[in-house]
Design an enzyme around this catalytic site. Structure first.
Site, PDB file in Angstrom:
ATOM      1  N   CYS A 162      59.587  62.846  98.860  1.00 36.17           N
ATOM      2  CA  CYS A 162      59.227  63.971  99.690  1.00 36.17           C
ATOM      3  C   CYS A 162      58.469  63.614 100.751  1.00 36.17           C
ATOM      4  O   CYS A 162      58.923  63.960 101.945  1.00 36.17           O
ATOM      5  CB  CYS A 162      58.579  65.162  98.780  1.00 36.17           C
ATOM      6  SG  CYS A 162      59.361  65.566  97.484  1.00 36.17           S
ATOM      7  N   ASP A 163      57.533  62.667 100.277  1.00 33.54           N
ATOM      8  CA  ASP A 163      56.465  62.461 101.467  1.00 33.54           C
ATOM      9  C   ASP A 163      56.055  61.124 102.006  1.00 33.54           C
ATOM     10  O   ASP A 163      55.452  60.757 103.021  1.00 33.54           O
ATOM     11  CB  ASP A 163      55.096  63.100 100.743  1.00 33.54           C
ATOM     12  CG  ASP A 163      54.846  64.622 100.549  1.00 33.54           C
ATOM     13  OD1 ASP A 163      55.879  65.154 101.160  1.00 33.54           O
ATOM     14  OD2 ASP A 163      54.491  64.843  99.514  1.00 33.54           O
TER      15      ASP A 163
ATOM     16  N   CYS B  20      54.900  63.135  95.060  1.00 36.20           N
ATOM     17  CA  CYS B  20      56.264  62.965  95.101  1.00 36.20           C
ATOM     18  C   CYS B  20      56.503  62.142  96.296  1.00 36.20           C
ATOM     19  O   CYS B  20      56.620  62.609  97.511  1.00 36.20           O
ATOM     20  CB  CYS B  20      57.101  64.502  95.697  1.00 36.20           C
ATOM     21  SG  CYS B  20      58.897  64.170  95.894  1.00 36.20           S
TER      22      CYS B  20
END
Ligand code: NAP
Length: 310
Positions: free
Chosen positions: A138-139, A135
């Site tokens: 997200c990261d 992701c």
């Protein structure tokens, strides 16, 4: 637990949320069960640019999902956070058993989507969350000014590679063939981006490092040649983002519903082989898995559930 809902929707992605909107507008007593964050696959998308009407440049998947959820809730959909462990879908009242209890419904719409596929390389599990991610939204921020590798050649891989260029020092896209599957418009952007380079005909064989991901071994599938890419000792970390498709979340339905290659078979009205049980979105057999087709499935399923109950 005595409540019997008209419709229980399993999954809070575009399919489930659209089903909720349509069921709610039809004044059906509707419960939507989601085990985590709303949005399904679009929750992992840093930018959605092809949902009709979605014109706000740079708007993320989670922001779009939040608007979809609010719209469904405005029409009275009851929300519940739980993970369903088993199902009994054969009777006139369907029962979904979760960690927090049982849920009963006259009809069920399964919109549980899919999960990202793993590469299957050596040490993959060891470095998930320690250099390997599924992701970018997200990261990506953890890889600011670091070299990042992306695996895959579809829309997700190329779009997320583009997004990662906003954070990473460099982005290398590793694809098992010599041409991309992604839409041409996205490909063009990637080819023009000076931060993106390509490793064609290549697969990741192994990841390594002490605690964090420190190196990846890539094999050229044509020549058999192996190359090792190591983190600069000053950085101590590489990023490896994997976007190679998805597996459907159909474990619960094996032996219960008719499946094809793991996906739920439906007719064009989203009906499965069991009366009162519908499937919508990425979890079903279909040719185009997009937020817009998932939402359309959800709308059809909700209308069909209403007809079934009636
Ligand atoms: P996808 O289209 O199935 O692409 C998967 C990619 O990973 C392909 O390039 C495939 O290679 C490669 N691959 C598959 N298994 C692999 C393995 N074991 N090792 C290495 N590479 C592997 O998946 P996706 O990109 O996640 O997209 C899924 C669906 O969502 C598609 O319908 C896509 O159009 C849609 N989507 C749309 C958007 C958008 O329009 N904005 C964004 C994201 C996703 P091959 O090409 O050789 O098969």
């Amino acid at each position: 637990m005595d409540t019997i809902y008209d419709v229980i929707i399993l999954g809070g992605g575009p399919a489930g949320l659209a089903a909720g909107l349509y069921a709610g507008r039809s004044r059906l007593h509707t419960l939507l069960i989601e085990k985590g964050a709303d949005g399904g696959q679009i929750a992992l998308s840093s930018e959605v640019e092809n949902y009709p009407g979605q014109l706000a440049e740079g708007e993320s998947g989670p922001a779009l999902a939040a608007r979809m959820a609010k719209q469904a809730e405005n029409f009275g959909v009851v929300r519940c956070l739980d993970t369903i462990r088993s199902v009994n879908l054969t009777g006139s009242v369907k029962i979904l058993s979760g960690s927090k209890g049982d849920y009963q419904g006259r009809s069920v719409i399964i919109a549980a989507g899919s999960v990202p596929k793993r590469i299957g390389c050596v040490n993959e599990d060891k470095f998930i969350g320690k250099g390997i991610s599924f992701c970018a939204a997200c990261d990506a921020a953890f890889f600011r000014d670091l070299p990042v590798f992306v695996v895959g050649g579809g829309d997700s891989a190329v779009e997320e590679a583009l997004f990662l260029t906003k954070f990473a020092r460099s982005v290398t896209l590793i694809h098992r063939r010599d041409s991309l599957r992604a839409a041409k418009s996205i490909q063009e952007k990637a080819f023009q981006n000076p931060k993106i380079s390509f490793l064609w005909n290549s697969v990741v064989e192994k990841t390594d490092g002490s605690d964090l991901l420190g190196s990846i071994t890539v094999r050229n599938v044509k020549s058999g040649e192996q190359s090792v890419f190591r983190a600069d000792p000053k950085d101590g970390l590489l990023g490896l983002f994997v976007f190679i498709g998805h597996d459907p979340n159909t474990k619960l339905f094996q032996g219960v519903l008719e499946l094809e290659n793991g996906f739920i078979k439906t007719d064009e009205n989203m009906r499965t082989n069991l009366p009162g049980v519908f499937a919508a979105g990425d979890i079903r057999v279909k040719s185009l898995r997009q937020a817009v087709t998932a939402a359309a499935d959800g709308a059809v399923a909700a209308v069909q559930a209403e007809l079934y109950i009636g």
